[in-house]
Design an enzyme around this catalytic site. Structure first.
Site, short mmCIF file in Angstrom:
data_model
loop_
_atom_site.label_atom_id
_atom_site.label_comp_id
_atom_site.label_asym_id
_atom_site.label_seq_id
_atom_site.Cartn_x
_atom_site.Cartn_y
_atom_site.Cartn_z
N GLU A 1 4.82 13.43 -5.38
CA GLU A 1 6.01 13.97 -6.02
C GLU A 1 5.65 14.97 -7.12
OE1 GLU A 1 9.33 10.54 -5.36
OE2 GLU A 1 7.69 10.05 -6.74
N GLU B 1 6.23 4.43 -0.51
CA GLU B 1 7.09 3.50 -1.25
C GLU B 1 7.80 2.48 -0.36
OE1 GLU B 1 6.53 6.84 -4.16
OE2 GLU B 1 6.68 6.62 -1.98
#
Length: 261
Positions: free
Chosen positions: A115, A135
């Protein structure tokens, strides 16, 4: 090259002419980011945006790692998430700098590390680098911009695959998708990223900054209004001293002397 005083908490800041290098320096934690490091990153980006002599930045990690994202050990001990109230997660993902920033990725850029790379404007990756959002394998969401930015940057179905399987992509696959600008030999990303940043920094800073702004903001503009919406930015640059200097330097066959105005 001169090194500035390193901010507290695992971040090194070095100045290379008109380029600033931000290096997360927590190799013992695979450059995972805790709250103090996120705060240091945010303040370093504030200084970068405020310094007219700095025109591009490179973000990387030390020890052959980019970043493992959030420091789960630090979070479990303190309960503090690495979120800056102004720039967001990891000190960058919600509000990246106004000026161009390049990610130099060695090793794994997974979860929050990916990210961070997605929040940058360009990516230079080592041959052995891997990118992914694992995730879902941990019962979590990629809430640091991964689910928002990835489908804008690569085909939707590929973004779905990455987001729903948690499986990583190789540097070469990311380059094929247009997500990575350059793939270089392992250990060579910093040199390549600094070279790319220097090429950007050699250009008119106001024109570069407004070009980045148009590229980002125009994603939400209706196509029928796009030329009208970009006109204020274009006019600001067209009327600048740097625009006149660029024309004069071309005619006089010399290097331009930019004044950022």
């Amino acid at each position: 090259m001169t090194a500035t005083e390193a901010p507290p908490a695992g971040l090194l800041v070095e100045r290379h002419g008109n380029v600033v290098l931000l290096k997360v320096d927590r190799p013992e934690r695979r450059n995972a980011i805790d709250l103090p490091t996120a705060t240091a990153i945010a303040r370093a980006l504030d200084a970068f945006d405020a310094d007219d002599d700095l025109r591009a930045a490179v973000f990387t990690g030390s020890g052959g790692f980019f970043s493992a994202g959030m420091d789960l050990k630090a979070y479990s001990e303190s309960g503090d998430r690495p979120i800056d109230p102004d720039r967001g997660g990891f000190g960058i993902v919600a509000r990246p700098p106004r000026k161009p920033i390049i990610a130099a990725v060695e090793g794994a850029a997974l979860g929050g590390g990916f990210e961070i790379a997605l929040a940058c404007d360009l990516v230079v990756a080592a041959e052995g680098a891997r990118f992914g959002l694992p995730e879902v394998k941990r019962g979590l969401l990629a809430s640091g911009g991964g689910l928002l930015r990835l489908p804008v940057l690569i085909p939707r179905n590929v973004a779905m695959e990455v987001s729903l399987t948690g499986a990583p992509l190789s540097a070469r696959r990311c380059a094929d998708l247009g997500l990575v600008n350059q793939v270089v030999a392992d250990g060579a990303t910093l040199e390549a990223a600094l070279e790319l940043a220097t090429a950007i920094a050699d250009n008119a800073p106001l024109a570069v900054r407004e070009s980045k702004r148009i590229v980002i903001e125009s994603a939400d503009w209706p196509s029928a209004d796009s030329f009208a919406r970009q006109e204020p930015y274009v006019e600001r640059v067209r009327q600048s001293e740097d625009a006149r200097e660029g024309a004069a330097a071309f005619l006089e066959k010399r290097a331009p002397r930019w004044r950022n105005r």
